[in-house]
Design an enzyme around this catalytic site. Structure first.
Site, short mmCIF file in Angstrom:
data_model
loop_
_atom_site.label_atom_id
_atom_site.label_comp_id
_atom_site.label_asym_id
_atom_site.label_seq_id
_atom_site.Cartn_x
_atom_site.Cartn_y
_atom_site.Cartn_z
N ALA A 69 7.96 8.14 -1.93
CA ALA A 69 9.30 8.71 -1.95
C ALA A 69 10.21 7.76 -2.73
O ALA A 69 9.90 6.57 -2.88
CB ALA A 69 9.80 8.88 -0.52
N GLU A 116 0.42 10.47 0.52
CA GLU A 116 0.60 11.63 1.41
C GLU A 116 0.55 12.94 0.64
O GLU A 116 -0.04 13.93 1.08
CB GLU A 116 1.93 11.49 2.17
CG GLU A 116 1.89 10.33 3.16
CD GLU A 116 3.26 10.01 3.73
OE1 GLU A 116 4.19 9.69 2.93
OE2 GLU A 116 3.43 10.06 4.95
N GLU A 136 4.80 1.81 3.82
CA GLU A 136 6.15 2.02 4.38
C GLU A 136 6.55 0.94 5.37
O GLU A 136 7.72 0.61 5.50
CB GLU A 136 6.22 3.40 5.07
CG GLU A 136 6.21 4.58 4.12
CD GLU A 136 4.82 5.10 3.78
OE1 GLU A 136 3.82 4.39 4.03
OE2 GLU A 136 4.72 6.23 3.28
N1 CAA Z 1 11.10 4.49 -5.41
C1 CAA Z 1 12.00 4.24 -6.37
N2 CAA Z 1 11.73 3.49 -7.46
C2 CAA Z 1 10.49 2.97 -7.56
C3 CAA Z 1 9.50 3.20 -6.59
C4 CAA Z 1 9.84 4.02 -5.47
N3 CAA Z 1 8.95 4.33 -4.51
N4 CAA Z 1 8.37 2.54 -6.96
C5 CAA Z 1 8.65 1.93 -8.13
N5 CAA Z 1 9.93 2.19 -8.50
C6 CAA Z 1 10.64 1.71 -9.68
C7 CAA Z 1 10.95 0.23 -9.57
O1 CAA Z 1 12.09 0.02 -8.79
C8 CAA Z 1 11.11 -0.14 -11.02
O2 CAA Z 1 12.39 0.30 -11.44
P1 CAA Z 1 13.32 -0.66 -12.35
O3 CAA Z 1 12.56 -0.77 -13.65
O4 CAA Z 1 14.59 0.11 -12.47
O5 CAA Z 1 13.43 -1.97 -11.65
C9 CAA Z 1 10.08 0.75 -11.73
O6 CAA Z 1 9.79 1.81 -10.82
C10 CAA Z 1 8.79 0.02 -12.03
O7 CAA Z 1 8.28 -0.52 -10.80
P2 CAA Z 1 7.77 -2.03 -10.65
O8 CAA Z 1 8.52 -2.93 -11.56
O9 CAA Z 1 7.78 -2.36 -9.18
O10 CAA Z 1 6.27 -1.85 -11.19
P3 CAA Z 1 4.99 -2.77 -10.83
O11 CAA Z 1 3.91 -2.35 -11.78
O12 CAA Z 1 5.34 -4.20 -10.72
O13 CAA Z 1 4.58 -2.31 -9.32
C11 CAA Z 1 4.14 -0.70 -7.57
C12 CAA Z 1 4.12 -1.00 -9.08
C13 CAA Z 1 3.12 -1.59 -6.84
C14 CAA Z 1 3.80 0.76 -7.38
C15 CAA Z 1 5.55 -1.02 -7.00
O14 CAA Z 1 6.52 -0.34 -7.81
C16 CAA Z 1 5.80 -0.59 -5.59
O15 CAA Z 1 5.35 -1.27 -4.68
N6 CAA Z 1 6.53 0.51 -5.37
C17 CAA Z 1 6.94 0.96 -4.05
C18 CAA Z 1 5.79 1.51 -3.23
C19 CAA Z 1 6.29 1.93 -1.85
O16 CAA Z 1 6.78 1.16 -1.07
N7 CAA Z 1 6.13 3.25 -1.54
C20 CAA Z 1 6.54 3.82 -0.29
C21 CAA Z 1 7.88 4.49 -0.45
S1 CAA Z 1 8.54 5.08 1.09
C22 CAA Z 1 7.79 6.58 1.34
O17 CAA Z 1 7.00 7.04 0.54
C23 CAA Z 1 8.18 7.29 2.61
C24 CAA Z 1 7.35 8.48 2.94
O18 CAA Z 1 6.37 8.39 3.63
C25 CAA Z 1 7.74 9.82 2.49
#
Ligand code: CAA
Length: 262
Positions: A69, A116, A136
């Site tokens: 998300a 998911e 999460e």
């Molecule tokens: N939401 C919003 N933006 C996101 C995102 C997310 N879930 N995941 C990545 N991005 C954005 C980053 O903020 C970044 O944006 P900026 O360039 O503006 O800073 C861009 O995408 C690139 O991401 P990274 O620089 O982090 O890329 P990376 O290659 O270093 O890492 C990754 C990749 C491991 C996927 C990392 O981005 C990450 O850990 N993302 C979040 C994963 C996460 O926590 N997901 C769970 C979300 S909560 C959820 O999903 C609730 C539910 O159950 C419905």
């Protein structure tokens, strides 16, 4: 099909009777913002009633299926916002009521809502670089799009519990061993293999495909006795179709069946 050409967050194609949806927010790791989920619902609504579409592939890009998300969209929401607006339930679950088969073709990260969403599909084909996770807990929340439920049904309590409590990712090989994905293929063959698999499904009689899907789904929602009864009714009902006559006649006559979805 022109109404499906104009999306901000998706790329949509058709390959014969197979619809391909590519999640396309590369600047945000395909984070599943509300406009993206609304677009996904629009495509599925059109394809649900389009008899020319028999199966769907949902994919991302090589690096990411979806990173969950959209954290930036969610971060300032209050309890009242998410509860009253029915966050997730209101916009995310269309794929779970779609009646034709959907294959998730996962390359790279499928995290949080991305994992998911893949699990809402009928099965997951994984590229060898795929990473699945429910991170999460690291954000101070828990999975909210069915992760604690579908992951547990797919991989069992121990692994689901470990993943949800630690946020550890699972690679493709482990995901296949655990039963989360049906098969692992080399990353450069993922799209081709997913399309080929969907085209195989699309070559069969649509009523039998739809009832096979509904019958397998019943296994997850009912007791064994009730599930077998559902299956038996569906099996019996297919004897009312022309395609059952054609499929069996073709076998006996040693030729390819010519299904007409009738
Ligand atoms: N939401 C919003 N933006 C996101 C995102 C997310 N879930 N995941 C990545 N991005 C954005 C980053 O903020 C970044 O944006 P900026 O360039 O503006 O800073 C861009 O995408 C690139 O991401 P990274 O620089 O982090 O890329 P990376 O290659 O270093 O890492 C990754 C990749 C491991 C996927 C990392 O981005 C990450 O850990 N993302 C979040 C994963 C996460 O926590 N997901 C769970 C979300 S909560 C959820 O999903 C609730 C539910 O159950 C419905």
């Amino acid at each position: 099909m022109s109404e499906l050409n104009n999306f901000e967050n998706l790329q949509v194609e058709t390959h014969g009777k197979v619809g391909l949806i590519r999640l396309h927010r590369p600047q945000a790791m395909n984070a599943l913002c509300s406009p993206l989920m609304d677009e996904l619902t629009q495509v599925l609504d059109v394809w649900e009633s389009d008899r020319a579409i028999a199966a769907v592939v949902l994919t991302g890009n090589e690096k990411v299926f979806a990173a969950g998300a959209d954290i930036k969209e969610m971060s300032d929401k209050s309890f009242v916002d998410v509860h009253v607006d029915n966050f997730i339930t209101a916009g995310w679950e269309r794929i779970t009521t779609f009646r034709k088969p959907v294959i998730a073709a996962v390359s790279g990260y499928a995290l949080g809502g991305g994992c998911e969403l893949a699990m809402m599909c009928d099965f997951i084909l994984a590229a060898d670089n795929a990473q699945f996770g429910q991170p999460e807990i690291k954000l101070g929340i828990i999975p909210g799009a069915g992760g604690t439920q579908r992951l547990t049904r797919l991989v069992g309590k121990s692994k689901a519990m470990e993943m949800c409590l630690t946020g550890r990712n699972m690679g493709a090989e482990e995901a296949e061993r655990a039963g989360l994905v049906s098969r692992v293929v080399p990353v450069d063959q993922l799209q081709e293999e997913a399309l080929k698999t969907a085209q195989t499904i699309a070559s069969y009689s649509m009523p039998s495909v739809m009832l096979a899907k509904a019958s397998v789904d019943a296994a997850l929602n009912t007791t064994l006795t009730e599930g077998v009864a559902v299956e038996r009714r569906m099996f019996h009902s297919l004897f009312a179709t022309n395609d059952q006559k054609e499929g069996m006649a073709a076998f006996v006559e040693k030729r390819k069946p010519d299904f007409t979805d009738s």
